[in-house]
Design an enzyme around this catalytic site. Structure first.
Site, PDB file in Angstrom:
ATOM      1  N   ASN A  75     -42.579 -79.229  15.863  1.00  0.00           N
ATOM      2  CA  ASN A  75     -42.551 -78.416  14.636  1.00  0.00           C
ATOM      3  C   ASN A  75     -43.939 -78.294  13.997  1.00  0.00           C
ATOM      4  O   ASN A  75     -44.063 -77.924  12.845  1.00  0.00           O
ATOM      5  CB  ASN A  75     -41.548 -78.999  13.628  1.00  0.00           C
TER       6      ASN A  75
ATOM      7  N   GLU B 151     -44.921 -83.720   8.093  1.00  0.00           N
ATOM      8  CA  GLU B 151     -43.965 -82.683   8.461  1.00  0.00           C
ATOM      9  C   GLU B 151     -44.309 -81.371   7.745  1.00  0.00           C
ATOM     10  O   GLU B 151     -45.091 -81.373   6.795  1.00  0.00           O
ATOM     11  CB  GLU B 151     -42.552 -83.134   8.066  1.00  0.00           C
TER      12      GLU B 151
ATOM     13  N   ASP C  79     -49.839 -93.644  12.083  1.00  0.00           N
ATOM     14  CA  ASP C  79     -48.542 -93.772  11.425  1.00  0.00           C
ATOM     15  C   ASP C  79     -47.692 -94.902  12.002  1.00  0.00           C
ATOM     16  O   ASP C  79     -48.018 -95.466  13.055  1.00  0.00           O
ATOM     17  CB  ASP C  79     -47.773 -92.439  11.518  1.00  0.00           C
TER      18      ASP C  79
ATOM     19  N   HIS D 261     -46.021 -80.812  13.397  1.00  0.00           N
ATOM     20  CA  HIS D 261     -46.494 -81.940  12.586  1.00  0.00           C
ATOM     21  C   HIS D 261     -47.693 -82.624  13.228  1.00  0.00           C
ATOM     22  O   HIS D 261     -47.867 -82.606  14.447  1.00  0.00           O
ATOM     23  CB  HIS D 261     -45.362 -82.925  12.243  1.00  0.00           C
TER      24      HIS D 261
HETATM   25  C1  GLP Z   1     -44.813 -88.467  16.983  1.00  0.00           C
HETATM   26  C2  GLP Z   1     -46.121 -88.929  16.347  1.00  0.00           C
HETATM   27  C3  GLP Z   1     -47.177 -87.876  16.414  1.00  0.00           C
HETATM   28  C4  GLP Z   1     -47.191 -87.258  17.805  1.00  0.00           C
HETATM   29  C5  GLP Z   1     -45.903 -86.539  18.060  1.00  0.00           C
HETATM   30  C6  GLP Z   1     -45.831 -85.877  19.441  1.00  0.00           C
HETATM   31  O1  GLP Z   1     -43.866 -88.031  16.100  1.00  0.00           O
HETATM   32  N1  GLP Z   1     -45.987 -89.370  14.989  1.00  0.00           N
HETATM   33  O2  GLP Z   1     -48.437 -88.460  16.088  1.00  0.00           O
HETATM   34  O3  GLP Z   1     -48.252 -86.357  17.903  1.00  0.00           O
HETATM   35  O4  GLP Z   1     -44.857 -87.458  17.946  1.00  0.00           O
HETATM   36  O5  GLP Z   1     -45.353 -86.753  20.380  1.00  0.00           O
HETATM   37  P1  GLP Z   1     -45.229 -86.515  21.941  1.00  0.00           P
HETATM   38  O6  GLP Z   1     -46.608 -86.632  22.460  1.00  0.00           O
HETATM   39  O7  GLP Z   1     -44.327 -87.599  22.407  1.00  0.00           O
HETATM   40  O8  GLP Z   1     -44.667 -85.172  22.120  1.00  0.00           O
END
Ligand code: GLP
Length: 261
Positions: free
Chosen positions: A143, A150, A74, A145
């Protein structure tokens, strides 16, 4: 009590550092055994120590990315490839600058494309042309995702433009310069796109992920929890630390245990 074997393998490591090491070893192993198969890569703080381990493995001559290619999950809509909070910079800083992955084969959606919808459709086509993804690496949002899918995202969704929830924008504000707000939209691979990978590795560390991981692995499978879709895939490995796995009952840990990587 006996329990049917779950569809996923679960590896709970004592610390976040150990989980990162286990994840990096699995990724390196897959690169060595099938270097031509595209990798699906993720961003987020969880991935930083995983990529640091991969970079160290490259320096030690244990793995080469020279024949690899990758697709990131993404990117924020509206951020250029040089924006400090964008995922292009994240990937360069934490992985691409430290390994021999050819830059023209390390792909991310272009958040600055004039037409974000066309860019999303084009990204999906590129994945298709590459005959899909081999190992897809995922983190998980608080959440539930995956990528930027989402809650409420259809399990059949493909790469597309999505609206980010207030919760996700708050969680990611820490990566943005002070005073700058998190974009409202992103381009993300869809859940359907993700589920077509040959194999999926989800990494979750820290107590913040405890409830999301429990919902994904134990709760009902449905669009309210995007990560629960992973239970529909037959080759999924979850690597977490004890803090993230704290709500997973011992019976499930035992049933899903598989030390092979
Ligand atoms: C972002 C990314 C996800 C990732 C998530 C968790 O929003 N788009 O791919 O898994 O955050 O991030 P973190 O590892 O910083 O908790």
């Amino acid at each position: 009590m006996s329990r049917a074997r779950p569809s996923f393998a679960l590896q709970i490591c004592e610390t976040a550092d150990a989980a990162a090491g286990a994840a990096a070893r699995l990724i390196a192993q897959r690169i060595r055994s099938d270097p031509g198969r595209p990798l699906g890569l993720a961003t987020g703080a969880t991935m930083i120590p995983v990529y640091a381990r991969l970079a160290a493995a490259f320096r030690a001559g244990e793995v080469s990315f020279a024949r690899s290619s990758s697709f990131n999950l993404d990117e924020y809509v509206g951020l250029s490839s040089s924006h400090p909070a964008g995922f292009h910079v994240f990937m360069r800083e934490h992985l691409f600058a430290h390994v021999d992955l050819p830059p023209d084969r390390a792909l991310l959606p272009d958040g600055a494309a004039a037409d974000a919808h066309a860019e999303a459709a084009d990204y999906e086509r590129r994945i298709e042309r590459a005959a899909g993804i081999g190992l897809q690496v995922l983190g998980v949002g608080v959440n539930g995702h995956i990528g930027f899918n989402e809650p409420g995202s259809p399990f059949t969704s493909r790469t597309r433009v999505v609206e980010l929830t207030a919760e996700t924008r708050r969680a990611n504000a820490r990566f943005f310069p002070p005073g700058e707000s998190v974009p409202l939209r992103a381009i993300t691979m869809g859940i359907g796109t993700i589920l077509e990978a040959d194999e999926i590795l989800l990494v979750a560390t820290g107590g913040r992920k405890r409830d999301a991981l429990a919902a994904a692995l134990l709760g009902p499978i449905g669009e309210h929890c995007p990560a629960s879709a992973l239970r529909l895939h037959e080759r999924v490995r979850i690597i977490c630390d004890q803090a993230a796995g704290a709500a997973i009952p011992a019976t499930l840990i035992e049933a899903a245990r598989d030390e092979r990587a």
